[in-house]
Design an enzyme around this catalytic site. Structure first.
Site, short mmCIF file in Angstrom:
data_model
loop_
_atom_site.label_atom_id
_atom_site.label_comp_id
_atom_site.label_asym_id
_atom_site.label_seq_id
_atom_site.Cartn_x
_atom_site.Cartn_y
_atom_site.Cartn_z
N GLU A 84 -7.65 2.02 -12.64
CA GLU A 84 -6.83 3.21 -12.20
C GLU A 84 -5.66 3.76 -13.11
O GLU A 84 -5.55 4.58 -13.32
CB GLU A 84 -6.40 2.69 -10.83
CG GLU A 84 -7.57 2.58 -9.82
CD GLU A 84 -7.45 2.08 -8.32
OE1 GLU A 84 -8.11 2.37 -7.40
OE2 GLU A 84 -5.97 1.64 -8.11
N CYS A 111 0.90 -1.27 -0.11
CA CYS A 111 -0.13 0.14 -0.13
C CYS A 111 0.77 1.22 0.03
O CYS A 111 0.49 2.14 -0.85
CB CYS A 111 -1.01 -0.06 1.22
SG CYS A 111 -1.94 1.44 1.32
N GLU A 148 -25.82 15.89 -1.98
CA GLU A 148 -27.27 16.15 -1.50
C GLU A 148 -28.21 15.23 -2.16
O GLU A 148 -29.23 15.01 -1.69
CB GLU A 148 -27.48 17.73 -1.75
CG GLU A 148 -27.73 18.19 -2.86
CD GLU A 148 -28.10 19.64 -3.15
OE1 GLU A 148 -28.87 20.16 -2.43
OE2 GLU A 148 -27.15 20.56 -3.52
N HIS A 175 -26.21 22.17 0.55
CA HIS A 175 -26.26 22.87 -0.65
C HIS A 175 -25.48 23.76 -0.91
O HIS A 175 -25.19 24.56 0.07
CB HIS A 175 -27.90 23.27 -0.72
CG HIS A 175 -28.14 23.82 -2.18
ND1 HIS A 175 -28.26 22.96 -3.10
CD2 HIS A 175 -28.26 25.11 -2.61
CE1 HIS A 175 -28.64 23.63 -4.26
NE2 HIS A 175 -28.67 24.95 -3.84
N TYR A 230 -9.48 -3.05 -10.47
CA TYR A 230 -9.15 -2.10 -9.94
C TYR A 230 -7.65 -1.30 -10.35
O TYR A 230 -7.85 -0.20 -10.93
CB TYR A 230 -8.75 -2.27 -8.31
CG TYR A 230 -9.87 -2.31 -7.30
CD1 TYR A 230 -10.26 -1.38 -6.49
CD2 TYR A 230 -10.32 -3.65 -7.31
CE1 TYR A 230 -11.08 -1.74 -5.57
CE2 TYR A 230 -11.43 -3.67 -6.14
CZ TYR A 230 -11.67 -3.05 -5.14
OH TYR A 230 -12.69 -3.10 -4.48
N CYS A 256 -1.26 1.75 -3.13
CA CYS A 256 -2.54 2.87 -2.78
C CYS A 256 -1.77 4.28 -2.95
O CYS A 256 -2.47 5.21 -3.27
CB CYS A 256 -3.24 2.65 -1.44
SG CYS A 256 -3.54 0.87 -0.93
N LYS A 282 -0.01 5.44 -5.90
CA LYS A 282 -1.09 5.35 -7.03
C LYS A 282 -1.86 6.67 -6.84
O LYS A 282 -2.15 7.35 -7.79
CB LYS A 282 -1.84 4.22 -6.90
CG LYS A 282 -3.25 4.11 -7.85
CD LYS A 282 -4.31 4.54 -7.44
CE LYS A 282 -4.97 4.48 -5.98
NZ LYS A 282 -5.26 2.99 -5.68
P1 NDP Z 1 -8.59 -7.64 -9.49
O1 NDP Z 1 -8.91 -8.80 -9.22
O2 NDP Z 1 -9.32 -6.19 -9.33
O3 NDP Z 1 -9.03 -7.76 -11.23
C1 NDP Z 1 -8.10 -8.30 -11.76
C2 NDP Z 1 -8.70 -8.26 -13.50
O4 NDP Z 1 -7.77 -9.21 -14.55
C3 NDP Z 1 -10.20 -8.83 -13.63
O5 NDP Z 1 -10.66 -7.80 -14.75
C4 NDP Z 1 -9.92 -10.14 -14.18
O6 NDP Z 1 -10.92 -10.69 -15.22
C5 NDP Z 1 -8.74 -10.15 -14.96
N1 NDP Z 1 -7.80 -11.17 -15.40
C6 NDP Z 1 -7.64 -12.21 -14.03
N2 NDP Z 1 -6.97 -13.35 -14.79
C7 NDP Z 1 -6.70 -12.83 -16.20
C8 NDP Z 1 -5.89 -13.59 -17.21
N3 NDP Z 1 -5.32 -14.71 -17.05
N4 NDP Z 1 -6.00 -12.85 -18.48
C9 NDP Z 1 -6.71 -11.70 -18.50
N5 NDP Z 1 -7.34 -11.07 -17.81
C10 NDP Z 1 -7.40 -11.72 -16.44
O7 NDP Z 1 -6.95 -7.50 -9.61
P2 NDP Z 1 -5.81 -6.19 -9.63
O8 NDP Z 1 -5.01 -6.64 -10.30
O9 NDP Z 1 -6.59 -5.00 -10.48
O10 NDP Z 1 -6.01 -5.65 -8.10
C11 NDP Z 1 -5.66 -6.41 -7.18
C12 NDP Z 1 -6.52 -6.37 -5.73
O11 NDP Z 1 -5.58 -5.26 -5.28
C13 NDP Z 1 -7.96 -5.98 -5.89
O12 NDP Z 1 -8.62 -6.99 -6.11
C14 NDP Z 1 -7.92 -5.19 -4.84
O13 NDP Z 1 -8.44 -5.90 -3.70
C15 NDP Z 1 -6.84 -4.31 -4.33
N6 NDP Z 1 -6.70 -2.81 -5.03
C16 NDP Z 1 -7.48 -2.22 -4.41
C17 NDP Z 1 -7.67 -0.79 -4.91
C18 NDP Z 1 -8.55 0.12 -4.30
O14 NDP Z 1 -8.88 -0.18 -2.90
N7 NDP Z 1 -8.77 1.09 -4.73
C19 NDP Z 1 -6.53 -0.50 -5.86
C20 NDP Z 1 -5.82 -1.39 -6.51
C21 NDP Z 1 -5.96 -2.61 -5.95
P3 NDP Z 1 -12.33 -11.14 -14.73
O15 NDP Z 1 -13.10 -10.09 -14.36
O16 NDP Z 1 -12.81 -12.12 -15.78
O17 NDP Z 1 -12.13 -12.24 -13.27
#
Ligand code: NDP
Length: 454
Positions: A184, A43, A443, A438, A180, A48, A51
């Site tokens: 982002e 983080c 709101e 307001h 996510y 976080c 980022k």
């Molecule tokens: P996520 O789990 O959010 O998303 C992973 C994405 O990758 C999904 O869209 C998934 O598709 C896709 N995917 C998975 N495997 C493959 C593959 N083999 N080929 C192509 N696409 C694939 O993971 P992130 O890496 O974005 O983030 C990791 C974690 O970090 C998050 O789950 C979150 O918990 C945390 N995080 C939180 C943030 C916040 O609070 N603002 C910011 C950044 C990270 P599908 O939908 O089909 O599974």
């Protein structure tokens, strides 16, 4: 004399591990912690915090454009990536130091080394070539960014880890993923003027979020200039005469200066020696724990992303704190993982708490939905074609608000406050009885009267 060197040994100096170590020490335990990279963890060091700093940086391009409608003439703006990264690194160094100072002040002994379990009570400190023993061990090693090893040329791709330290600012970026991190970083690069393509394997980004949010975000990101390609994956990454060449499963070949995987993170359990202590993992490699974060081994606990419950920093911190209170504070605490509010720092931002409309309809018989989509006041003068979305989901039988979903400026800030109301069990009548502030966008949340469906 205790039969162990320490009462608690924590493996992993991220949000969860550091909180657990400090609180346990405060309860009088003799505590040590090991971190192989930098204290602060994902983080603070490469998640976080940096980022969000990059998100701030990337928003100025629109601010400059929007200023014109308010009478400002701005000169030719230019952007210096190297300066941004240097400033960001200075802040991260400061936070890293704060983490270490806080551990020191709490009386926690710090090791800068990789640590692995040798058996159920002893830990190998790799760079010191020795081992120490502890009555309790806490696994708080987080998660690791995935790439798709099956894609030829994967070695040319980066993950979010590297994205924070690119030597050269890219002109064109292609990002795989629809979660996510992908949305982002698509917003960050696009805002900085990078030609950005996001490639997602299914039909719509942010699976698991409310459908209206997903549709609205897709629309707004596209308007801002991100190209979102759905239903495709990378099949090849190669070095070409014009940077990297990414081939998509649909056959299209994209030229890029950086290719990034943001396809999820796996619990970081490999090579930790967990098998030496008999600690059980689930099918995804996460450490299996009970409500008190205890593994199947009585004196070994795990918190944070390594347990793959809700992978968010505040959750890891809460789990670490609860563990320390439970084991060393004589106060058993099981973390409540319900109604956790969260934000996605996409552009526009998302803030959400509670059930999506789909989840609500699956669990409750009679669901009413209130929705408002409008142009934020600022854009009446800026002229920007951008909409804000707010959605409140209510159980008609009890009038309880089951979920709130927002897309637009400061959505994350709103989600934090909505989290309190929803955690307290607020009803739609409570929302209606609350006087509006307001003129704000928020709101709308207390002035929506007509349901869109029921
Ligand atoms: P996520 O789990 O959010 O998303 C992973 C994405 O990758 C999904 O869209 C998934 O598709 C896709 N995917 C998975 N495997 C493959 C593959 N083999 N080929 C192509 N696409 C694939 O993971 P992130 O890496 O974005 O983030 C990791 C974690 O970090 C998050 O789950 C979150 O918990 C945390 N995080 C939180 C943030 C916040 O609070 N603002 C910011 C950044 C990270 P599908 O939908 O089909 O599974």
């Amino acid at each position: 004399m205790s039969e162990f060197d320490y009462d608690l040994f924590v493996i992993g100096g991220g949000s969860g591990g550091v909180r657990a170590a400090r609180i346990a020490a405060g309860h009088g335990a003799k505590v040590a912690i090991a971190e192989e990279y930098r204290y602060g963890g994902t983080c603070v060091i490469r998640g976080c915090v940096p980022k969000k700093l990059l998100v701030y940086a990337s928003k100025f391009s629109e601010e400059f454009e929007d200023a014109a409608g308010f009478g400002w003439t701005t000169g030719d703006a230019s952007f210096d990536w190297t300066k941004l990264i240097a400033n960001k690194d200075r802040e991260i160094d400061r936070l890293n130091q704060v983490y270490m100072t806080n551990l020191e002040k709490a009386g926690v002994e710090m090791f800068h080394t990789r640590a692995e379990l040798r058996d159920a009570h002893s830990v190998k400190l790799l760079s010191e070539d020795r081992h120490v023993t502890a009555r309790y061990i806490l696994i708080a090693t987080g998660a690791k960014a995935n790439v798709d090893p099956g894609v030829p040329g994967v070695k040319h791709a980066i993950t979010s880890n590297e994205a924070f330290h690119l030597d050269e600012f890219p002109k064109r970026v292609v990002i795989a993923g629809g979660g996510y991190i992908a949305v982002e970083f698509a917003g960050i690069f696009n805002g900085m003027g990078v030609e950005t393509t996001q490639v997602y394997r299914r039909d719509m980004i942010l699976r698991g979020f409310d459908q209206d949010l997903r549709e609205s975000l897709t629309e707004e990101m596209t308007k801002k200039g991100v190209r979102i390609v759905t239903g495709q994956v990378f099949t090849d990454i190669a070095k070409g005469s014009d940077g990297l060449q990414v081939t998509l499963s649909g056959g299209e070949v994209l030229n890029a200066d950086q290719v990034m995987f943001a396809i999820g993170r796996d619990p970081y359990t490999s090579g930790l020696g967990l098998e030496n202590a008999g600690v059980e993992l689930d099918g995804k490699g996460a450490v299996k724990v009970d409500a008190y974060s205890k593994t199947n081994v009585d004196h070994i606990y795990a918190v944070g992303d390594v347990t793959n419950r809700i992978n968010l920093t505040p959750v890891a911190i809460r789990e670490g704190h609860a563990f320390a209170d439970t084991v060393f504070g004589n106060k058993p605490v099981a973390v409540d993982h319900s109604n956790v509010a969260s934000a996605v720092f996409s552009q526009p931002e998302i803030g959400t708490v509670g059930l999506t409309e789909h989840q609500a309809r699956e669990r409750f018989e009679n669901v009413v939905v209130f929705r408002s989509k409008f142009r934020p006041m600022k854009h009446t003068l800026s002229g920007r074609d951008e909409r804000m979305l707010m959605k409140v989901i209510v159980d008609r039988q009890t009038d309880k608000v089951l979920g709130c979903h927002i897309m637009g400026p400061d959505a994350g800030e709103m989600a934090q406050l909505l989290g309190i109301a929803i955690k307290m069990g607020a009803t739609k009548a409570d929302f209606d009885a609350t006087m509006a502030v307001h003129p704000t966008a928020a709101e709308e949340l207390v002035t929506m009267r007509e349901p869109v469906s029921g």
